[in-house]
Structure formats: C-alpha cells, structure tokens
Design a protein around this motif. Structure first.
Motif, PDB file in Angstrom:
ATOM      1  N   ASP A   1       0.802  -1.225   0.000  1.00 38.92           N
ATOM      2  CA  ASP A   1       0.000   0.000   0.000  1.00 38.92           C
ATOM      3  C   ASP A   1       0.836   1.277   0.000  1.00 38.92           C
ATOM      4  O   ASP A   1       0.310   2.374   0.182  1.00 38.92           O
ATOM      5  N   HIS A   2       2.148   1.160  -0.222  1.00 37.52           N
ATOM      6  CA  HIS A   2       3.001   2.339  -0.116  1.00 37.52           C
ATOM      7  C   HIS A   2       4.145   2.344  -1.125  1.00 37.52           C
ATOM      8  O   HIS A   2       5.020   3.213  -1.057  1.00 37.52           O
ATOM      9  N   THR A   3       4.148   1.391  -2.071  1.00 36.77           N
ATOM     10  CA  THR A   3       5.300   1.236  -2.961  1.00 36.77           C
ATOM     11  C   THR A   3       5.031   1.780  -4.361  1.00 36.77           C
ATOM     12  O   THR A   3       3.920   1.714  -4.877  1.00 36.77           O
ATOM     13  N   LEU A   4       6.076   2.344  -4.955  1.00 36.20           N
ATOM     14  CA  LEU A   4       6.054   2.746  -6.356  1.00 36.20           C
ATOM     15  C   LEU A   4       6.930   1.793  -7.138  1.00 36.20           C
ATOM     16  O   LEU A   4       8.126   1.679  -6.870  1.00 36.20           O
ATOM     17  N   TRP A   5       6.350   1.081  -8.073  1.00 35.08           N
ATOM     18  CA  TRP A   5       7.095   0.142  -8.908  1.00 35.08           C
ATOM     19  C   TRP A   5       7.703   0.894 -10.083  1.00 35.08           C
ATOM     20  O   TRP A   5       6.980   1.515 -10.872  1.00 35.08           O
TER      21      TRP A   5
ATOM     22  N   ARG B   1       8.233  13.371  -4.765  1.00 35.03           N
ATOM     23  CA  ARG B   1       7.972  13.141  -3.340  1.00 35.03           C
ATOM     24  C   ARG B   1       7.112  11.909  -3.122  1.00 35.03           C
ATOM     25  O   ARG B   1       6.895  11.485  -1.987  1.00 35.03           O
ATOM     26  N   TRP B   2       6.601  11.347  -4.223  1.00 34.81           N
ATOM     27  CA  TRP B   2       5.816  10.114  -4.130  1.00 34.81           C
ATOM     28  C   TRP B   2       6.690   8.876  -4.003  1.00 34.81           C
ATOM     29  O   TRP B   2       6.189   7.771  -3.861  1.00 34.81           O
ATOM     30  N   ALA B   3       8.009   9.037  -4.056  1.00 37.79           N
ATOM     31  CA  ALA B   3       8.917   7.893  -4.018  1.00 37.79           C
ATOM     32  C   ALA B   3       9.502   7.653  -2.626  1.00 37.79           C
ATOM     33  O   ALA B   3       9.846   6.529  -2.275  1.00 37.79           O
ATOM     34  N   THR B   4       9.635   8.718  -1.859  1.00 38.33           N
ATOM     35  CA  THR B   4      10.161   8.598  -0.490  1.00 38.33           C
ATOM     36  C   THR B   4       9.419   9.600   0.392  1.00 38.33           C
ATOM     37  O   THR B   4       8.768  10.524  -0.089  1.00 38.33           O
ATOM     38  N   GLY B   5       9.540   9.429   1.678  1.00 39.22           N
ATOM     39  CA  GLY B   5       8.933  10.383   2.596  1.00 39.22           C
ATOM     40  C   GLY B   5       7.514  10.020   2.988  1.00 39.22           C
ATOM     41  O   GLY B   5       6.969   8.982   2.599  1.00 39.22           O
TER      42      GLY B   5
ATOM     43  N   GLU C   1       7.823   3.977  -0.521  1.00 40.25           N
ATOM     44  CA  GLU C   1       9.026   3.186  -0.805  1.00 40.25           C
ATOM     45  C   GLU C   1       9.137   3.026  -2.317  1.00 40.25           C
ATOM     46  O   GLU C   1       8.150   2.738  -2.998  1.00 40.25           O
ATOM     47  N   TYR C   2      10.366   3.218  -2.830  1.00 42.99           N
ATOM     48  CA  TYR C   2      10.606   3.117  -4.271  1.00 42.99           C
ATOM     49  C   TYR C   2      11.242   1.773  -4.586  1.00 42.99           C
ATOM     50  O   TYR C   2      12.297   1.430  -4.030  1.00 42.99           O
TER      51      TYR C   2
END
Length: 279
Positions: A217-221, A233-237, A247-248
């Motif tokens: 629910d928090h990862t960017l593939w 900012r959608w990759a970390t933080g 999480e990236y």
C-alpha cells in the motif's frame, strides 16, 4: 421540484452570427466535460447523497446552476446560427447551400436536425452520453471528480475563448470561466471539510483499509527505463494520508510465476498444444 426563471443567468448575445463557431461552442454544451455533464453529475450526486444538509444542498445548488449554463450556451448557439445556412453558406458555395455548410465547417445537424438551434452533442456531432457522469454515493470520491471536471471544463472554455473575436461571445465566456474557477475552489474546500469533519478520509474508500495487504500500500514500482520517477515526493517520505512512508522499488520482480493456461472446452475450438485434438 424545479422552477424555471425566464431570465438568463448572464447575457448570451453575439455581435453577429457565426455558424462555424456555433459548432465549436457545442463542445461546451454536450461534450464529455461540457455543462450538460456537470449539471447531471452534480444533480445525481445530490439525489444520491445520504447526508441531508449542506453537502446535499451544495450539490443541488451547483447542479441547478449548471443547467442555467446549458441554457446560456444553447441561447448563444441559436443566435450564432441566425440566418444560417441560407446566408452563411451562400457566401461559400452559392450553387449548393448544404455543401457550403459542410465545406465551410458548419455542423449540418444545426440545419437538418435542430432547425437552426443547438443540439445535445459535442463539437463533432457525437451525442451526449449519461455514461460520462459520476455519482458514486461517496462524497469524497465524487468531489474529487467534480474538481477535475471543472478543471477540464475551464481548460476547454479557455481554448474556445481564443477561437473567437466576437465581443458578446467573449463576455459570456468570461462569466463561464469565472464560474468554473469558483466551482473548482468550492469542491476543493468541500473536500477539506469532509475530511476535517471525519466523514471521509484518504485513501478512498476508507472503510476497506483494514482488508488491504499492507505490504503493497506504499510502494512505487519502477516499470520504465531509467529512474526519473524516483525524483518525486511520491517515491520517499511521508504519505499524504499520514499512514506511513513511500518506498521506491527500483527493480521490482513479478510476485507470481507465469500462469498455466486453463483447459479449453473442445467445442469452443480454441487452438491448443498438440493440434485440434490436444494430443
């Protein structure tokens, strides 16, 4: 109930007829993001609203106003078509007025179907569709769509604004553009109020969050060449919902093996390994 007041919300009087521009203005009436779409969308959201009071009233207020915008634009289209095709097309092709209407860029439906009036269609003549409206019953999801709809509506109105030099048309469109700005801000404020009051919160819908697989629910593939998407900012933080951090995944791997095709009913005659008999 509805009550129709005979006056227009704002003046809709062009300086001169322009059947070609009338076709372009049809997009703001019956296009995907036109006034008919937002009018029906807000009204159905209001009729579908489970909370009596300010939110329902807001939806019905703005939905009813959008009907007034449909009326304004329809009036403008009818006035832009005044004298067409008889006068406008004769200048383009005196021997064949209907051909002139087509060659000159006029919508033939304005003369064939509606008798010199507006039609419930977009600028290409495609009929308006109720499939375009969104009324889910979830106010946060709906208000987000509404804010986006007003953005698209204003974008198209701005483009149409720059396609005419008619002072009367521009004056009406200035009003429409201003109302789009007002409505965008209203929906954005309504989104914040829904969350402040604890009626809804992100992500939508909130009530199913406990069933989600929290591992994903928090990862960017990263599924594109390179790693440019990692720069946002959608990759970390911190996540906007306050429930953890992003999480990236730079080199994600499939989480399941290649699927085995199901067997085929022989009477469907699908191509299978080994030929027609599957041997």
């Amino acid at each position: 109930m509805f009550y129709h007041y005979k006056g227009l919300q704002f003046e809709a009087s062009p300086e001169r007829p322009d059947p070609v521009f009338a076709m372009k203005l049809q997009e703001l009436i019956g296009g995907h993001w036109g006034e008919m779409t937002v009018a029906m969308q807000y009204l159905f959201q209001g009729w579908n609203c489970r909370i009596p009071g300010k939110y329902k009233d807001l939806l019905l207020d703005i939905g009813t106003e959008e009907l007034a915008h449909v009326e304004m634009l329809s009036t403008m289209v009818a006035k832009l078509l005044e004298g067409a095709p008889a006068e406008a097309t004769a200048r383009a092709c005196e021997d064949d007025p209907m051909l002139a209407a087509i060659v000159g860029g006029m919508n033939p439906q304005h003369s064939i179907v509606s008798g010199g009036g507006p039609v419930l269609a977009d600028s290409a003549g495609t009929p308006w569709s109720g499939k375009w409206i969104v009324a889910s019953g979830n106010l946060l999801a709906d208000f987000r769509v509404n804010a986006a709809a007003e953005g698209q509506s204003k974008l198209q109105a701005a483009r149409v604004f720059n396609m005419t030099d008619d002072p009367g048309v521009k004056e009406m469109l200035r009003f429409n553009l201003a109302r789009d700005t007002a409505h965008q801000n209203i929906w954005l404020a309504a989104i914040e109020e829904l969350k402040d009051e604890g009626l809804e919160y992100d992500p939508i819908p909130a009530g199913i969050l406990d069933e989600e697989n929290k591992e994903h629910d928090h990862t960017l593939w990263n599924l594109s060449a390179g790693g440019d998407s990692a720069q946002g900012r959608w990759a970390t933080g911190q996540r906007p919902d306050g429930r953890g951090s992003f999480e990236y995944l730079d080199s994600p791997e499939p989480l399941a093996p290649e699927p085995t095709p199901p067997t085929a009913d022989p009477y469907l005659y699908a191509t299978v390994p080994g030929g027609p008999n599957g041997s």
